[in-house]
Every structure is written in structure tokens, then in C-alpha cells.
Design a protein around this motif. Structure first.
Motif, mmCIF file in Angstrom:
data_model
loop_
_atom_site.group_PDB
_atom_site.id
_atom_site.type_symbol
_atom_site.label_atom_id
_atom_site.label_comp_id
_atom_site.label_asym_id
_atom_site.label_seq_id
_atom_site.Cartn_x
_atom_site.Cartn_y
_atom_site.Cartn_z
ATOM 1 N N PRO A 46 35.590 34.398 91.521
ATOM 2 C CA PRO A 46 34.987 33.162 91.008
ATOM 3 C C PRO A 46 35.930 31.979 91.165
ATOM 4 N N SER A 47 35.343 30.789 91.283
ATOM 5 C CA SER A 47 36.152 29.591 91.466
ATOM 6 C C SER A 47 36.820 29.157 90.172
ATOM 7 N N ARG A 48 36.300 29.599 89.047
ATOM 8 C CA ARG A 48 36.897 29.263 87.750
ATOM 9 C C ARG A 48 37.409 30.548 87.103
ATOM 10 N N PRO A 49 38.446 30.460 86.268
ATOM 11 C CA PRO A 49 38.969 31.671 85.641
ATOM 12 C C PRO A 49 37.949 32.271 84.664
ATOM 13 N N LEU A 50 38.004 33.574 84.536
ATOM 14 C CA LEU A 50 37.144 34.265 83.588
ATOM 15 C C LEU A 50 37.768 34.192 82.208
ATOM 16 N N ARG A 51 36.935 34.228 81.185
ATOM 17 C CA ARG A 51 37.462 34.164 79.827
ATOM 18 C C ARG A 51 36.634 35.037 78.911
ATOM 19 N N THR A 52 37.175 35.313 77.756
ATOM 20 C CA THR A 52 36.436 36.072 76.763
ATOM 21 C C THR A 52 35.860 35.116 75.744
ATOM 22 N N TYR A 53 34.781 35.528 75.123
ATOM 23 C CA TYR A 53 34.192 34.691 74.089
ATOM 24 C C TYR A 53 33.474 35.577 73.082
ATOM 25 N N ARG A 54 33.270 35.047 71.915
ATOM 26 C CA ARG A 54 32.503 35.750 70.893
ATOM 27 C C ARG A 54 31.485 34.774 70.326
ATOM 28 N N PRO A 55 30.200 35.002 70.596
ATOM 29 C CA PRO A 55 29.185 34.112 70.029
ATOM 30 C C PRO A 55 29.235 34.129 68.508
ATOM 31 N N LYS A 56 28.962 32.978 67.901
ATOM 32 C CA LYS A 56 28.948 32.890 66.439
ATOM 33 C C LYS A 56 27.955 33.883 65.867
ATOM 34 N N GLY A 57 28.340 34.548 64.785
ATOM 35 C CA GLY A 57 27.452 35.486 64.126
ATOM 36 C C GLY A 57 27.439 36.867 64.757
ATOM 37 N N ARG A 58 28.237 37.081 65.785
ATOM 38 C CA ARG A 58 28.268 38.381 66.451
ATOM 39 C C ARG A 58 29.640 39.003 66.286
ATOM 40 N N ALA A 59 29.676 40.288 66.057
ATOM 41 C CA ALA A 59 30.943 40.975 65.837
ATOM 42 C C ALA A 59 31.638 41.333 67.152
ATOM 43 N N GLU A 60 30.859 41.624 68.186
ATOM 44 C CA GLU A 60 31.456 42.105 69.429
ATOM 45 C C GLU A 60 31.922 40.959 70.313
ATOM 46 N N TRP A 61 32.913 41.255 71.124
ATOM 47 C CA TRP A 61 33.422 40.284 72.086
ATOM 48 C C TRP A 61 32.831 40.622 73.442
ATOM 49 N N SER A 62 32.438 39.635 74.195
ATOM 50 C CA SER A 62 32.015 39.822 75.576
ATOM 51 C C SER A 62 33.207 39.441 76.436
ATOM 52 N N GLN A 63 33.608 40.332 77.328
ATOM 53 C CA GLN A 63 34.824 40.092 78.091
ATOM 54 C C GLN A 63 34.532 39.896 79.562
ATOM 55 N N ASP A 64 35.429 39.149 80.202
ATOM 56 C CA ASP A 64 35.417 38.976 81.652
ATOM 57 C C ASP A 64 34.101 38.472 82.203
ATOM 58 N N ILE A 65 33.522 37.505 81.544
ATOM 59 C CA ILE A 65 32.339 36.852 82.078
ATOM 60 C C ILE A 65 32.582 35.357 82.091
ATOM 61 N N MET A 66 32.063 34.722 83.103
ATOM 62 C CA MET A 66 32.159 33.278 83.167
ATOM 63 C C MET A 66 31.040 32.721 82.285
ATOM 64 N N VAL A 67 31.385 31.899 81.340
ATOM 65 C CA VAL A 67 30.406 31.390 80.394
ATOM 66 C C VAL A 67 30.214 29.892 80.594
ATOM 67 N N VAL A 68 28.972 29.499 80.739
ATOM 68 C CA VAL A 68 28.609 28.098 80.837
ATOM 69 C C VAL A 68 28.066 27.695 79.472
ATOM 70 N N THR A 69 28.445 26.533 78.963
ATOM 71 C CA THR A 69 27.889 26.029 77.715
ATOM 72 C C THR A 69 26.933 24.899 78.043
ATOM 73 N N VAL A 70 25.722 24.992 77.494
ATOM 74 C CA VAL A 70 24.682 23.994 77.738
ATOM 75 C C VAL A 70 24.368 23.313 76.415
ATOM 76 N N LEU A 71 24.473 21.992 76.371
ATOM 77 C CA LEU A 71 24.153 21.221 75.182
ATOM 78 C C LEU A 71 22.808 20.547 75.377
ATOM 79 N N MET A 72 21.918 20.724 74.406
ATOM 80 C CA MET A 72 20.630 20.036 74.408
ATOM 81 C C MET A 72 20.542 19.228 73.124
#
Length: 102
Positions: A6-32
Motif C-alpha cells: 500500500p502507498s500509505r502505512p498500515l495501522r491498527t485501530y479500535r472502533p469506539k464501543g468495541r473491545a477488539e482491535w482490528s490490525q493491519d488494515i488501512m482505514v479511511v475516515t469519512v466525515l458527514m
């Protein structure tokens, strides 16, 4: 066929309200941003296809932030839906966008 990195580095994140971590995925944040708080809630509930949107208070107590996970142009994305409060007294758009009668 080997996929290119990928052209951008991968990162880990944990969505609010969720106990598990999602690892090694590129995450895009969309604001509406919706016009009213009730519309923001309705949009988030209607568009959250992978489960229910979680809600939290934003900076303004009048405007909550509704969050959910989904896809945006084929990429995993974290959506944030919020709203405005108050009145718009003026606009500051480039001239090509200031023609409202088209």
C-alpha cells in the motif's frame, strides 16, 4: 501475481464501543455533516449496514457524533456523522460554486 504494498502505512485501530482491535488494515475516515441532529442520527442508522451505529456527545452538547464501520470506494472505512447547530450568516465559497440558480 503479487500485490504491490500500500502507498500509505498500515495501522491498527479500535472502533469506539468495541473491545477488539482490528490490525493491519488501512482505514479511511469519512466525515458527514448533516443539517440537523435528527437527520444525522437517521443517516447513520440507515447507512450502518454492518451493525448499529454508536453514538457519543461531540464538542457541542447539541450535536452528537454517530460512528459506524463500512466500505468507502472498496476500502474499509470508519464513518462519523454529525450535524450543525445555529444559523449560517454568510458563505465563503469560490466564485465557481457561488451560482445557486443552476
Amino acid at each position: 501475481v503479487v500485490d504491490s504494498p500500500p502507498s500509505r502505512p498500515l495501522r491498527t485501530y479500535r472502533p469506539k464501543g468495541r473491545a477488539e482491535w482490528s490490525q493491519d488494515i488501512m482505514v479511511v475516515t469519512v466525515l458527514m455533516v448533516a443539517e440537523k441532529p435528527s437527520i444525522a442520527q437517521t443517516l447513520a442508522d440507515a447507512l450502518a449496514t454492518r451493525g448499529k451505529a454508536t453514538s457519543r456527545k461531540g464538542v457541542s452538547p447539541a450535536c452528537s457524533v454517530h460512528e459506524y464501520e463500512g466500505d468507502f470506494y472498496g476500502q474499509k472505512a470508519w464513518f462519523k456523522v454529525t450535524s450543525c447547530a445555529g444559523h449560517i450568516y454568510s458563505i465563503d465559497f469560490p466564485p465557481e460554486y457561488n451560482v445557486w440558480d443552476r
